[in-house]
Design a protein around this motif. Sequence first.
Motif, mmCIF file in Angstrom:
data_model
loop_
_atom_site.group_PDB
_atom_site.id
_atom_site.type_symbol
_atom_site.label_atom_id
_atom_site.label_comp_id
_atom_site.label_asym_id
_atom_site.label_seq_id
_atom_site.Cartn_x
_atom_site.Cartn_y
_atom_site.Cartn_z
ATOM 1 N N MET A 1 39.831 43.222 51.484
ATOM 2 C CA MET A 1 39.457 42.827 50.131
ATOM 3 C C MET A 1 40.735 42.456 49.379
ATOM 4 S SD MET A 1 37.389 45.082 47.261
ATOM 5 C CE MET A 1 35.816 44.973 48.060
ATOM 6 N N ASN A 2 40.753 41.280 48.794
ATOM 7 C CA ASN A 2 41.950 40.874 48.053
ATOM 8 C C ASN A 2 41.996 41.567 46.687
ATOM 9 O OD1 ASN A 2 40.565 39.336 46.025
ATOM 10 N ND2 ASN A 2 40.429 37.622 47.433
ATOM 11 N N LYS A 3 43.120 41.438 46.022
ATOM 12 C CA LYS A 3 43.358 42.147 44.763
ATOM 13 C C LYS A 3 42.344 41.775 43.678
ATOM 14 C CE LYS A 3 47.378 43.657 42.243
ATOM 15 N NZ LYS A 3 48.818 43.508 42.085
ATOM 16 N N THR A 4 41.993 40.494 43.580
ATOM 17 C CA THR A 4 41.030 40.041 42.577
ATOM 18 C C THR A 4 39.648 40.634 42.837
ATOM 19 O OG1 THR A 4 42.251 37.990 42.285
ATOM 20 C CG2 THR A 4 39.973 38.012 41.508
ATOM 21 N N ALA A 5 39.216 40.609 44.090
ATOM 22 C CA ALA A 5 37.909 41.175 44.448
ATOM 23 C C ALA A 5 37.902 42.683 44.207
ATOM 24 C CB ALA A 5 37.576 40.863 45.899
ATOM 25 N N TYR A 6 39.019 43.351 44.507
ATOM 26 C CA TYR A 6 39.121 44.799 44.297
ATOM 27 C C TYR A 6 39.006 45.124 42.807
ATOM 28 C CZ TYR A 6 40.906 49.564 44.427
ATOM 29 O OH TYR A 6 41.055 50.917 44.283
ATOM 30 N N LYS A 7 39.704 44.380 41.959
ATOM 31 C CA LYS A 7 39.615 44.611 40.510
ATOM 32 C C LYS A 7 38.188 44.384 40.011
ATOM 33 C CE LYS A 7 44.350 43.825 39.117
ATOM 34 N NZ LYS A 7 45.257 43.084 38.247
ATOM 35 N N ARG A 8 37.527 43.372 40.557
ATOM 36 C CA ARG A 8 36.140 43.100 40.182
ATOM 37 C C ARG A 8 35.238 44.256 40.616
ATOM 38 N NH1 ARG A 8 35.308 37.424 41.389
ATOM 39 N NH2 ARG A 8 36.128 38.174 43.335
ATOM 40 N N TYR A 9 35.492 44.777 41.827
ATOM 41 C CA TYR A 9 34.709 45.904 42.338
ATOM 42 C C TYR A 9 34.843 47.129 41.433
ATOM 43 C CZ TYR A 9 33.424 49.947 45.105
ATOM 44 O OH TYR A 9 32.865 51.134 45.519
ATOM 45 N N LEU A 10 36.024 47.355 40.902
ATOM 46 C CA LEU A 10 36.250 48.522 40.049
ATOM 47 C C LEU A 10 35.455 48.464 38.746
ATOM 48 C CD1 LEU A 10 40.071 49.182 40.481
ATOM 49 C CD2 LEU A 10 38.161 50.260 41.684
ATOM 50 N N ARG A 11 34.879 47.327 38.441
ATOM 51 C CA ARG A 11 34.034 47.194 37.244
ATOM 52 C C ARG A 11 32.545 47.311 37.557
ATOM 53 N NH1 ARG A 11 37.859 42.932 36.251
ATOM 54 N NH2 ARG A 11 36.298 41.412 36.876
ATOM 55 N N THR A 12 32.195 47.504 38.822
ATOM 56 C CA THR A 12 30.775 47.561 39.196
ATOM 57 C C THR A 12 30.148 48.913 38.850
ATOM 58 O OG1 THR A 12 31.166 48.384 41.439
ATOM 59 C CG2 THR A 12 31.146 45.964 41.125
ATOM 60 N N GLN A 13 28.850 48.901 38.752
ATOM 61 C CA GLN A 13 28.096 50.120 38.482
ATOM 62 C C GLN A 13 28.259 51.128 39.628
ATOM 63 O OE1 GLN A 13 23.959 49.390 37.726
ATOM 64 N NE2 GLN A 13 23.632 51.419 36.880
ATOM 65 N N ASN A 14 28.291 50.643 40.863
ATOM 66 C CA ASN A 14 28.471 51.514 42.021
ATOM 67 C C ASN A 14 29.792 52.282 41.915
ATOM 68 O OD1 ASN A 14 27.831 52.485 44.765
ATOM 69 N ND2 ASN A 14 29.634 51.283 45.324
#
Length: 86
Positions: A1-14
Amino acid sequence: MNKTAYKRYLRTQNWQKLRFEVLKRSGGACERCGYRPYKRGGLQIHHLSYDRVGHESLEDLIAICPRCHMELHGIRGKRSPKNVKH
């Protein structure tokens, strides 16, 4: 997972649900050194392994203080929560 996708993931409800559960489990103390921050938001969540990011379990995560988080990531110098935030 690249840095941008990881930052986006950290904002998810999960992620927010997992984060909440890890913080609850910690009882407000760093699970590495036992430090109890005096203010809310003083703990961060650290992945013990990045192999299952997006599919991690509670056992893959620990609540830690900024100092321990920086040490685990090998960051030296100014010990500030701004340097590492997850």
